[in-house]
Design an enzyme around this catalytic site. Structure first.
Site, PDB file in Angstrom:
ATOM      1  CG  ASP A  88     100.937-104.735  55.708  1.00 49.58           C
ATOM      2  OD1 ASP A  88     100.005-104.666  56.531  1.00 49.58           O
ATOM      3  OD2 ASP A  88     101.857-103.906  55.661  1.00 49.58           O
ATOM      4  CG  HIS A 145      99.242-101.728  58.560  1.00 44.50           C
ATOM      5  ND1 HIS A 145     100.264-102.362  57.902  1.00 44.50           N
ATOM      6  CD2 HIS A 145      99.825-100.749  59.294  1.00 44.50           C
ATOM      7  CE1 HIS A 145     101.415-101.797  58.219  1.00 44.50           C
ATOM      8  NE2 HIS A 145     101.178-100.814  59.071  1.00 44.50           N
ATOM      9  CB  SER A 191     103.770 -98.888  58.470  1.00 45.33           C
ATOM     10  OG  SER A 191     104.149 -99.847  59.411  1.00 45.33           O
TER      11      SER A 191
END
Length: 441
Positions: A134, A171, A384
């Site tokens: 990620d 994220h 996600s």
């Protein structure tokens, strides 16, 4: 599911590979100096004068730097690497980025609905390892410092900022918290498998993007270090089935099949395009439609902390943005939803329908030098967020049943999942994730 809500989330896709997402990501450009090559002999490429960046021959691949003429002289099966940039789903733009004064577990409808505290009476995921491929994991976040193995963590971007600290992206840190946030430090939030070990495989740069080749390399590395599961909250859609799209599909199939054979489950976000992948004849979504991928769709409530009236939905209902398709989805898990009108009618509480967990934002001075990071808690929504729910579940299952191979773990999670009444399999595959049932089966 109201169709106007689904359509309002659609965005124009980029070129070549359409929209690549980590949340959502847009293709930036093809590289002219780096190529992905199908080969079983990396040394042969070196002898031809090419610089081998990644030897991935365990998966039948190599990534090389050189001119296209040099590459074409050594192989007829290659394609240029692709650089992509990160852009999260639009629904997250309206969510607060700072939420340190909000409740922790009380805001986590996802962990409540998955009965995670009850699961922890059986196991907290001890003895397992999870790769987070990620934008980076903040290894010094108070809720993650217990879990991140910084020695094994790797930076695949070449941006010089390292892995773990200091490059923990918001994220990637959110995904990591969903998997392993500390449930025993009397602060913050709860992760599904706080006893697992996290490895930060950073493929997105805080000052740039990611590349297809780096993602492939991170998958192979996850296998080499014995990860039980790799979480990939990223992907590409729409990818043309022909031409270079066909090449990338075959390359991914080779890589994912290798990982699965070696025992690493690949929990992969299905995408946030509200797309019917089952009936999209000309395009494909990658890597979640690749061979052996464990493709995860997203669910979420409408009205978790406000009265949504006739629009109210439970945590297991399909999220308005999620991709779907009976043969394209393996399982569904909490990813967050949103009643878009509620952003105006319930400005203080609509955000609780998203997923609440750890975030971290790297900070840089005017010279571009890293000066620290804000370690906080906040909300995000997307497939996600659904994929790491499944990755955490894999860690819990492997903790109590370490002898299971990747196919057996996926089969167990699918067998114990079920499709909620009133919805079709196209949104769920095998069904909605049931962590406790998997552990007790």
């Amino acid at each position: 599911m109201p169709q106007q809500h689904r359509r309002s989330f659609l965005k124009a896709s980029g070129a070549l590979l359409g929209g690549l997402f980590a949340g959502s990501t847009v293709v930036a450009a093809e590289r002219t100096d780096r190529y992905v090559v199908k080969t079983k002999h990396a040394a042969k490429l070196e002898r031809r004068g090419l610089d081998v960046v990644y030897d991935l021959t365990a998966a039948g691949l190599a990534v090389v730097e050189g001119t296209e003429s040099d590459v074409s002289a050594t192989s007829s099966s290659y394609a240029p690497d692709i650089e992509v940039t990160l852009q999260e789903p639009s629904v997250n733009e309206a969510a607060p980025t700072e939420a340190t004064d909000e409740p922790g577990y009380q805001a986590q409808w996802d962990k409540q609905d998955l009965s995670i505290p009850d699961a922890h009476s059986i196991t907290r995921g001890e003895g397992t390892r999870v790769a987070v491929i990620d934008s980076g994991v903040a290894a010094d976040h108070p809720d993650l410092e217990h879990a991140v193995n910084e020695d094994l963590s790797r930076n695949f971007t070449g941006d010089g900022f390292g892995a773990g600290v200091p490059a923990g992206g918001s994220h990637g840190t959110h995904c990591a918290g969903i998997i392993a946030a500390n449930d025993a430090n009397d602060e913050g939030v709860v992760g599904s498998a706080p006893g697992t070990e996290l490895v930060d495989c950073r493929v997105f740069s805080p000052v740039g993007g990611a590349s297809f080749a780096d993602i492939l390399a991170a998958i192979v590395y996850s296998v080499e270090i014995g990860c039980d599961v790799a979480n990939l909250s990223l992907g590409a859609y729409p990818v043309p089935r022909q031409g270079e799209g066909d090449f990338y599909g075959k390359v991914l199939n080779s890589t994912l099949t290798y990982a699965n054979k070696e025992g690493t489950v690949l929990a992969i976000a299905a995408g946030n395009d509200s797309a019917d992948l089952q009936h999209d004849k000309n395009f494909i979504s990658l890597p979640n439609e690749g061979a052996q991928a464990f493709s995860v769709a997203a669910t979420g409530p409408k009205g978790f902390m406000f009265d949504a009236g006739d629009d109210a939905q439970g945590p297991a209902s399909p999220a308005f943005y999620t991709n779907y398709g009976t043969n394209a989805i393996d399982i569904a898990a909490p990813g967050g939803d949103a009643l878009l009108d509620a952003q105006e009618t319930h400005p203080d509480t609509w955000v609780f329908d998203l997923v609440y967990n750890t975030i971290s934002t790297p900070e840089f001075d005017d010279n571009g030098d890293y000066v620290g990071a804000a370690h906080e808690y906040g909300w995000k929504a997307g497939t996600s967020m659904a994929a790491p729910q499944v990755a955490g579940a894999v860690a819990l299952v492997k903790s109590v049943k370490p002898g299971l191979n990747a196919n057996q773990v996926k089969s167990l999670l699918k067998r114990t999942a079920s499709v909620p009444d009133g919805y079709g399999k196209e949104y769920y595959g095998a069904g909605y994730l049931d962590v406790l049932a998997a552990l007790e089966s």
